[in-house]
Design a protein around this motif. Structure first.
Motif, PDB file in Angstrom:
ATOM      1  N   PHE A 370     -14.811   2.430  12.716  1.00 16.51           N
ATOM      2  CA  PHE A 370     -15.051   3.595  11.855  1.00 16.51           C
ATOM      3  C   PHE A 370     -15.824   4.673  12.611  1.00 16.51           C
ATOM      4  O   PHE A 370     -15.473   5.859  12.562  1.00 16.51           O
ATOM      5  CB  PHE A 370     -15.828   3.152  10.613  1.00 16.51           C
ATOM      6  N   VAL A 371     -16.871   4.273  13.331  1.00 19.99           N
ATOM      7  CA  VAL A 371     -17.675   5.232  14.086  1.00 19.99           C
ATOM      8  C   VAL A 371     -16.834   5.900  15.174  1.00 19.99           C
ATOM      9  O   VAL A 371     -16.872   7.129  15.346  1.00 19.99           O
ATOM     10  CB  VAL A 371     -18.907   4.535  14.693  1.00 19.99           C
ATOM     11  N   LEU A 372     -16.059   5.111  15.918  1.00 17.91           N
ATOM     12  CA  LEU A 372     -15.246   5.661  17.004  1.00 17.91           C
ATOM     13  C   LEU A 372     -14.143   6.573  16.475  1.00 17.91           C
ATOM     14  O   LEU A 372     -13.867   7.638  17.059  1.00 17.91           O
ATOM     15  CB  LEU A 372     -14.643   4.524  17.831  1.00 17.91           C
ATOM     16  N   VAL A 373     -13.512   6.176  15.375  1.00 21.04           N
ATOM     17  CA  VAL A 373     -12.444   7.013  14.794  1.00 21.04           C
ATOM     18  C   VAL A 373     -13.016   8.325  14.265  1.00 21.04           C
ATOM     19  O   VAL A 373     -12.420   9.395  14.442  1.00 21.04           O
ATOM     20  CB  VAL A 373     -11.713   6.235  13.676  1.00 21.04           C
ATOM     21  N   CYS A 374     -14.183   8.253  13.636  1.00 19.91           N
ATOM     22  CA  CYS A 374     -14.833   9.482  13.161  1.00 19.91           C
ATOM     23  C   CYS A 374     -15.099  10.432  14.324  1.00 19.91           C
ATOM     24  O   CYS A 374     -14.870  11.653  14.227  1.00 19.91           O
ATOM     25  CB  CYS A 374     -16.143   9.152  12.458  1.00 19.91           C
ATOM     26  N   ALA A 375     -15.581   9.884  15.436  1.00 22.81           N
ATOM     27  CA  ALA A 375     -15.871  10.717  16.603  1.00 22.81           C
ATOM     28  C   ALA A 375     -14.605  11.359  17.150  1.00 22.81           C
ATOM     29  O   ALA A 375     -14.574  12.571  17.436  1.00 22.81           O
ATOM     30  CB  ALA A 375     -16.552   9.873  17.670  1.00 22.81           C
ATOM     31  N   ALA A 376     -13.538  10.570  17.294  1.00 19.29           N
ATOM     32  CA  ALA A 376     -12.291  11.099  17.847  1.00 19.29           C
ATOM     33  C   ALA A 376     -11.694  12.164  16.934  1.00 19.29           C
ATOM     34  O   ALA A 376     -11.242  13.223  17.402  1.00 19.29           O
ATOM     35  CB  ALA A 376     -11.300   9.953  18.055  1.00 19.29           C
ATOM     36  N   ARG A 377     -11.700  11.909  15.636  1.00 22.35           N
ATOM     37  CA  ARG A 377     -11.138  12.899  14.698  1.00 22.35           C
ATOM     38  C   ARG A 377     -11.947  14.186  14.697  1.00 22.35           C
ATOM     39  O   ARG A 377     -11.375  15.281  14.631  1.00 22.35           O
ATOM     40  CB  ARG A 377     -11.097  12.297  13.291  1.00 22.35           C
ATOM     41  N   ASN A 378     -13.266  14.059  14.771  1.00 24.42           N
ATOM     42  CA  ASN A 378     -14.097  15.260  14.766  1.00 24.42           C
ATOM     43  C   ASN A 378     -13.907  16.062  16.037  1.00 24.42           C
ATOM     44  O   ASN A 378     -13.859  17.298  16.001  1.00 24.42           O
ATOM     45  CB  ASN A 378     -15.564  14.863  14.600  1.00 24.42           C
TER      46      ASN A 378
END
Length: 764
Positions: A370-378
């Motif tokens: 979740f943390v990594l996906v949030c970073a990539a999407r942002n």
């Protein structure tokens, strides 16, 4: 005038209301306190305690208490819930993770021994939530400055250690040479320092791309050199993985169009860098294959733990308690020691699986994905934004650096335990909070509000007076206790003198800093709840500082025991037990000292741990061992220590029987000797189930059989030792059993006893 017009008049007044000075101060000070905590945990190292990393744990515990107390005071004074409907989607994985760990811990039978680690888990979770809810880009900027400052200090000292490897004497600190020529800087272990190099380099690298300061290139070069000299193979691979992650995120989201044309080449270069790191790690692993073997056997044992508790796991913090029952005998040969306590699985994901079950591992993986996906999407959203404002670009660079740092820690966690220690665990929690804070949109409900109605003046004043008194008492108590620690140090060299001076400077800075922040917060606020909340945190600060003091007393006790002064050691062990009730190791060591002194005169001695009634050392040892058995029954030496106590008491009772004044006393002493010897046999046999390698345990059982004039039973234990433990097939391990001088001497005694028994039988 109509109600509609009155409402319109009031609306502008609400928009321009004066912000609460207290709230402004707290929101400004939270990132500063977090930054200082990260800095001090990174650079603090202390050798006057048994565990040289205890100072980092103490800083973590007390720093977390201060941060969470300030946050609680802020929210209670504002009457605001930080977990708003807008925030909850961002925080849900963390709540589920903390909740599942709490549920798993509730079913754990050994809560006291696991409590300290579980408390740290809750602290990490609180820090993550605090940062995710409260931090903004300017706060991340402040935090980054502290991390880079910590990197400068740590990398510079690592450079001095490198020089010392070639020119001995350059490093003047008392701990030089702990790991021969391997560099560990201000960390307790080269692997932990390797983890620090990884994430600090990622943060510094992103900062360079943002600011183009050439000094940061020097810092990165120092870090890379230091990483090589750690000889930490897992850290090398993790560093390469973090660099590959940074390269991928940069070229896809932040690089100019000209650089994106070379995306394929950059990806190939990153892959080659990872490959080189893997080859280098393989070469060094072949030179020191012992490290690889240790991890392989530990992982196999951890998998067996999973198979026995696949859903709930054994409970957070329980690995060090449960694992010894599964530990492979090969570990004892590799470490060449029997007083070993492998506390972690050398693989974070495997330990999560073993201690929190399949559900816990799934939740943990969900949280990090979740943390990594949030970073990539942002980052992707920022790259596609039509308005590339300086603020948006700065946030993207910070997000790049902290995501790379977080990914590097995750990669290193496959082969290391650094996340379980304060030097990396704190940053793991901080990085998750920072990434979420940078990704989520600012919430209007988090804005600094207007002043709330003040509490009654007498109540607010009383809270402030109470807080002031509590602060002065806590400061005096901590300083007085710490003077005992430094008083035991001898400033015989410049390095030892520097250590004492630095330790006092850091302690006074922390104490005075907390006093300033607490007092200013209480006097800026007009709400009495602030003073009461901050006052309520003071007992916790003293309690967690007590862990540091307890570790120092334990160190003194061990030192005196080694100098053949058990009587002097007992008082220090008792102090350690009182200050840290979670550490059963202190009780076990004290029980061993009681077994050595074996004063059988009943006396009342608080210094020996007596609470109400008089006791003798035999009874005191049994009480301590009973507590250890209840909390941590699988310690490698616990059952052997218990067996030695019963064995010593049996010998003492047998001697008493020889000098008995009458038949009744003779029978009483003899029966006590038989009972204690039977207990000793059971304890020694139980000891072999957790450590089937220890020759001393076999020798005790052989000795008992000889005293019982049972040569066949004595031969059984000799043969069992020479065969080696079940499951051990490695010739290099088994050959140690074939020609052991002590066992050979026991064999001669058995032959003599067998000959004597045969002669007596022939006479009859």
């Amino acid at each position: 005038m109509s109600a509609k017009h009155l409402s319109a008049k009031k609306l502008p007044a609400q928009k321009t209301a004066r912000p609460a000075a207290f709230a402004v101060f707290i929101r400004n000070i939270l990132p500063v306190v977090t930054g200082w905590l990260c800095l001090l945990v990174s650079i603090s190292f202390f050798t006057a305690t048994y565990d040289t990393a205890q100072v980092k744990l103490t800083l973590l515990h007390n720093g977390a208490v201060v941060l969470l107390a300030l946050w609680a005071a802020l929210k209670l004074a504002e009457r605001k819930n930080p977990f708003t409907r807008a925030n909850l989607p961002w925080l849900l994985p963390f709540f589920v993770y903390i909740g599942w760990n709490a549920l798993s811990f509730a079913f754990l039978p050994y809560k006291m021994e696991a409590a300290e680690e579980f408390i740290r888990l809750l602290m990490y979770g609180g820090i993550t939530l605090l940062i995710a809810c409260e931090f903004r880009a300017q706060d991340v900027r402040t935090l980054t400055k502290f991390i880079i400052a910590a990197a400068w200090i740590s990398f510079a000292y690592a450079a001095l250690q490198i020089i010392d490897g070639f020119f001995p004497g350059a490093d003047f600190m008392p701990w030089r040479g702990f790991f021969t020529r391997r560099v560990f800087s201000t960390h307790a272990n080269p692997n932990f320092f390797g983890a620090f190099v990884i994430f600090a380099s990622c943060v510094a690298g992103a900062q360079y791309l943002l600011t183009r300061k050439k000094s940061l290139l020097v810092l990165l070069g120092l870090g890379l050199a230091a990483l090589f000299f750690t000889e930490s193979k897992g850290a090398w691979v993790a560093y390469a993985a973090a660099l590959a992650c940074l390269a991928g995120l940069y070229t896809n989201f932040l690089a100019p169009d000209a650089a994106r044309k070379h995306l394929k080449k950059i990806n190939i270069a990153a892959g080659c860098f990872v490959l080189i790191a893997l080859v280098l790690a393989g070469v060094y692993a072949a030179k020191r294959f012992q490290s690889v073997s240790f991890r392989a056997y530990t992982w196999l044992s951890a998998v067996e733990m999973v198979q026995d508790a696949p859903v709930m796991g054994t409970g957070p913090g329980s690995f060090k308690i449960i694992y010894p029952a599964y530990r492979r005998p090969q570990i004892f040969y590799i470490e060449n020691s029997h007083n070993t306590e492998t506390q972690h699985a050398e693989n974070e994901y495997l330990e999560q699986w073993a201690t929190t079950g399949t559900v816990g591992l799934a939740v943990f993986l969900w949280m990090i994905v979740f943390v990594l996906v949030c970073a990539a999407r942002n980052l992707k959203r920022g790259a596609q934004s039509a308005e590339r404002t300086p603020a948006l670009q700065e946030r993207s660079w910070y997000l790049l650096g902290y995501t790379g740092a977080f990914f590097g820690l995750l990669a290193h966690a496959f082969v290391d335990i650094s996340l379980r220690f304060a030097s990396s665990g704190l940053f793991f929690a901080v990085f998750m909070g920072v990434i979420i804070a940078l990704c989520k949109e600012p919430d209007d409900t988090d804005a600094v509000g207007a002043e709330l109605p003040a509490s009654a003046a007498w109540l607010t004043g009383g809270a402030r007076v109470l807080l002031l008194g509590g602060l002065l008492y806590a400061a005096w108590r901590v300083a007085a206790q710490f003077s005992e620690v430094t008083g035991a140090l001898a400033a015989a060299t410049f390095g030892e003198g520097a250590l004492i001076a630095c330790s006092w400077a850091v302690l006074l800075f922390c104490v005075l800093g907390v006093m300033y922040v607490y007092v200013r917060a209480a006097f800026l606020s007009r709400r009495a709840i602030v003073g009461f909340v901050l006052f309520a945190s003071l007992p916790l600060l003293c309690f967690f500082y007590g862990f540091f003091q307890a570790n120092h007393y334990y160190s003194l006790g061990v030192s005196l025991t080694g100098k053949n002064n058990p009587e002097g050691a007992i008082g220090y062990f008792t102090k350690a037990v009182a200050l840290n009730p979670f550490q059963t190791e202190y009780r076990q060591f004290r029980a061993n000292v009681f077994a050595a002194t074996m004063n059988l005169t009943k006396t009342f001695s608080p210094a020996r741990g007596d609470k109400d009634d008089p006791s003798d050392d035999y009874e005191r040892a049994l009480k301590d061992f009973a507590v250890v058995l209840k909390r941590a029954p699988n310690h490698a030496l616990l059952h052997q220590n218990i067996g030695q106590l019963y064995y010593a008491m049996a010998v003492r009772q047998a001697q008493g029987a020889q000098h008995a004044p009458n038949a009744a006393e003779y029978e009483r002493f003899s029966q006590n000797a038989r009972d204690n010897m039977a207990q000793a046999k059971r304890a020694f046999e139980r000891s072999l189930t957790v450590d089937p390698v220890n020759e001393s345990t076999y020798l005790f059982l052989i000795s008992i059989a000889l005293m019982e004039r049972n040569p066949e039973r004595a031969q059984y234990w000799i043969d069992a030792y020479r065969r080696g433990p079940a499951g051990v097939t490695e010739p290099e391990f088994l050959q140690r059993h074939q020609n052991n001088p002590r066992v050979n001497a026991a064999q001669r005694q058995v032959e003599q006893l067998r000959s004597s028994v045969l002669k007596n039988t022939a006479k009859k």
